[in-house]
Design an enzyme around this catalytic site. Sequence first.
Site, PDB file in Angstrom:
ATOM      1  N   GLU A 109      30.622  41.984  40.291  1.00 17.78           N
ATOM      2  CA  GLU A 109      30.588  42.292  38.851  1.00 17.78           C
ATOM      3  C   GLU A 109      29.354  41.706  38.170  1.00 17.78           C
ATOM      4  O   GLU A 109      28.856  42.260  37.193  1.00 17.78           O
ATOM      5  CB  GLU A 109      31.854  41.788  38.157  1.00 17.78           C
ATOM      6  CG  GLU A 109      33.110  42.596  38.464  1.00 17.78           C
ATOM      7  CD  GLU A 109      33.855  42.063  39.678  1.00 17.78           C
ATOM      8  OE1 GLU A 109      33.306  41.200  40.393  1.00 17.78           O
ATOM      9  OE2 GLU A 109      34.993  42.526  39.912  1.00 17.78           O
ATOM     10  N   PHE A 162      49.399  37.437  37.371  1.00 18.18           N
ATOM     11  CA  PHE A 162      48.376  37.613  38.400  1.00 18.18           C
ATOM     12  C   PHE A 162      47.107  38.198  37.792  1.00 18.18           C
ATOM     13  O   PHE A 162      47.164  39.195  37.066  1.00 18.18           O
ATOM     14  CB  PHE A 162      48.909  38.531  39.512  1.00 18.18           C
ATOM     15  CG  PHE A 162      47.891  38.807  40.585  1.00 18.18           C
ATOM     16  CD1 PHE A 162      47.428  37.780  41.395  1.00 18.18           C
ATOM     17  CD2 PHE A 162      47.387  40.091  40.775  1.00 18.18           C
ATOM     18  CE1 PHE A 162      46.479  38.029  42.375  1.00 18.18           C
ATOM     19  CE2 PHE A 162      46.439  40.341  41.751  1.00 18.18           C
ATOM     20  CZ  PHE A 162      45.984  39.308  42.560  1.00 18.18           C
ATOM     21  N   GLN A 163      45.999  37.566  38.053  1.00 17.00           N
ATOM     22  CA  GLN A 163      44.680  37.983  37.551  1.00 17.00           C
ATOM     23  C   GLN A 163      44.625  38.048  36.026  1.00 17.00           C
ATOM     24  O   GLN A 163      43.948  38.884  35.462  1.00 17.00           O
ATOM     25  CB  GLN A 163      44.235  39.311  38.183  1.00 17.00           C
ATOM     26  CG  GLN A 163      43.954  39.173  39.677  1.00 17.00           C
ATOM     27  CD  GLN A 163      43.217  40.355  40.281  1.00 17.00           C
ATOM     28  OE1 GLN A 163      43.365  41.483  39.843  1.00 17.00           O
ATOM     29  NE2 GLN A 163      42.421  40.082  41.306  1.00 17.00           N
ATOM     30  N   LYS A 218      46.565  46.850  30.417  1.00 16.04           N
ATOM     31  CA  LYS A 218      46.866  48.031  31.244  1.00 16.04           C
ATOM     32  C   LYS A 218      47.824  49.008  30.555  1.00 16.04           C
ATOM     33  O   LYS A 218      47.647  50.222  30.660  1.00 16.04           O
ATOM     34  CB  LYS A 218      47.455  47.568  32.586  1.00 16.04           C
ATOM     35  CG  LYS A 218      47.477  48.670  33.633  1.00 16.04           C
ATOM     36  CD  LYS A 218      47.882  48.126  34.990  1.00 16.04           C
ATOM     37  CE  LYS A 218      47.857  49.221  36.051  1.00 16.04           C
ATOM     38  NZ  LYS A 218      48.240  48.687  37.378  1.00 16.04           N
ATOM     39  N   MET A 251       9.879  26.378  41.185  1.00 14.09           N
ATOM     40  CA  MET A 251       9.678  25.878  39.828  1.00 14.09           C
ATOM     41  C   MET A 251      10.246  24.470  39.678  1.00 14.09           C
ATOM     42  O   MET A 251       9.617  23.589  39.081  1.00 14.09           O
ATOM     43  CB  MET A 251      10.332  26.830  38.818  1.00 14.09           C
ATOM     44  CG  MET A 251      10.056  26.487  37.374  1.00 14.09           C
ATOM     45  SD  MET A 251       8.294  26.408  37.005  1.00 14.09           S
ATOM     46  CE  MET A 251       8.009  28.024  36.283  1.00 14.09           C
TER      47      MET A 251
END
Lengths: 82, 556
Positions: free
Chosen positions: B51, B113-114, B163, B469
Amino acid sequence: MEKFTVELLVANHFGVLNRITNLYAKRGYNIDSLNVNETADPNLSRMLIVSRGDEYTQTQTVRQLNKLYDVKEVTLMTRVKL
Amino acid sequence: MILSGAQIVVEELVRNGADTVFGYPGGTVLPMYDELFKNSDRINHIITAHEQGASFAADGYARASRKTGVVIATSGPGATNLVTGIANAYLDSVPMVAITGNVATSFIGKDSFQEVDILSVTQPIVKHSFVVRDISKLAYTISEAFVIANSDRKGPVLIDIPKDIQTDTWEYEMSKTDEEVKENKKVKEDENPDVLQAVEAIKNCKRPFIYAGGGILAAQGEEELLELSKLINAPVGLSMMGLTSLSSKYPLNLGMCGMHGKYSSTMAQGNCDLILALGVRFSDRATGNVNEFTKDRVIIHVDIDAAEIKKNVHSEINVCGNVKMVMRELINQLTPMKNQVWLDEIEEYKKKDAPSCDDNFSPENIIREVNKFAGEDTVVATDVGQHQMWTTLYYDFIKSGTFLTSGGLGAMGYGLGAAIGASVARDKAKTVLFTGDGSFAMNLNEMSTAVSQNLPILIVVLNNGVLGMVRQWQSMFYDERYSATTLDRKTNFSKLADAFGAKGYEANTMKELRTLLNTLELTGPVLVDCHIDMDEKVFPMIPPGGSVKDIIVKGE
């Protein structure tokens, strides 16, 4: 350093208070007092927030608050020298 | 027309011009993905490897197309993986709409969940965010999100859609138009800018310097900037975000100024008597010591965001408004200026920025060689670190919007996703990515996306085996104690490219690189692993907190 009050007209729904107080918290400004009331229009609430800071802090606070999408109006009210 | 929430999302995406979206499916976005499947002729969905890569791709897409980038992720880990990409878009003012699924409203607040409260997680790094708990508000919310993301100072907007809202149905009507949404919010763009004070100050100065930034690109004010600079004969220094707002062929474009800016640009900034700052926010990387930066000169600050005025730099003259309109007004009210003494001085400074004459396998020569190969229409993305600064110093950008980099956030791993987004935005156009071995390792999984989409991306890895760097700072300010920056990895990037289904090459000399590029047909992703010296440094440099007086140049 001054004590200063900011008056806000904001959208009246969940999460708005969070956004506003987080803006103070992010910059390490303590809120001395906080007052929230629903207005005659149930879509809007009025807030009074008392905090402390110098002129830079006050201006930044007002301008940053003004950027929040849920904030409809911001006014810098009383300023008292500490 | 009765539609499900998921169908409304698709209709609204199409209506708002989102013909391409990046994302990754999962449990709580299944209804939306089902509709994306059915509507694949109207919306091109590109699945990435992660993602974070999708969020960077949406960012690169937005910067290269000037449209709003869209990224979709599932709840929980999908949503948290977007966080760096959203922060990146926030700090660089990139228009983005991030859509996350969430567990059904009846499951919210139960550590389901999630389930993650992504609104709270992202709150400080979004321009605005919504959770849709009422399907009647879904269509309007999406339109509103697009308007907020791409108006005033642009930025990311997050929409969290549980959802059950996606599966609920509602009588869908074409939602309120963009104009109606705009009415709900204070939009400053139409105000008449008051430039009187600025005009007087410019007329009275002898050594004007224009400092232009990302606001020029956001407002599409490139023409006005050129016109203004020509009119008052003011050299222009650019912030990293504004780097492509003027062609590098224009003699008064001195390039980037600041910590790793070009010598001429930084010196001009440090020796002018007036800075006309246009669409910049005076990042600490650009100003260094603020007191020295503002000393003995007038500063005029023009920005669309009122909160930027006097935030970092105490500017005497301020104009809050659309920078394109302000420049137009300045052009109308100003008369031509010559500033010959000042311009002669600038010419002297420019001598120190002359290209190297050797044929060493140096970052400078590699970047200039790739520059010749790429041509002026090619979008160039970078990751973060030395290679990024070298690109700003040595690549000659001609066209506006051809440079994509993580400026404010400085997110290593930005480049490959951004290059993918840019290539897709420009109809699978040739795109270049300059990266380092450190940055590239952060998101190299997106090579799989570049391969599956068959994108002609030339990946140039400036491979020094160290985190260059940080090593440079350790070398200069920490007595060469190279803590955790010597990687000692055995990664073979060219073989890795092959393993992903791309083409991998190595180069160790300029001759090898030239031969490779001369015969290269870029029909899909190609990686060139360039082994460079680990002690190459980025110069010029102004040490942190320093000023132009402390500038360190190469070989001194």
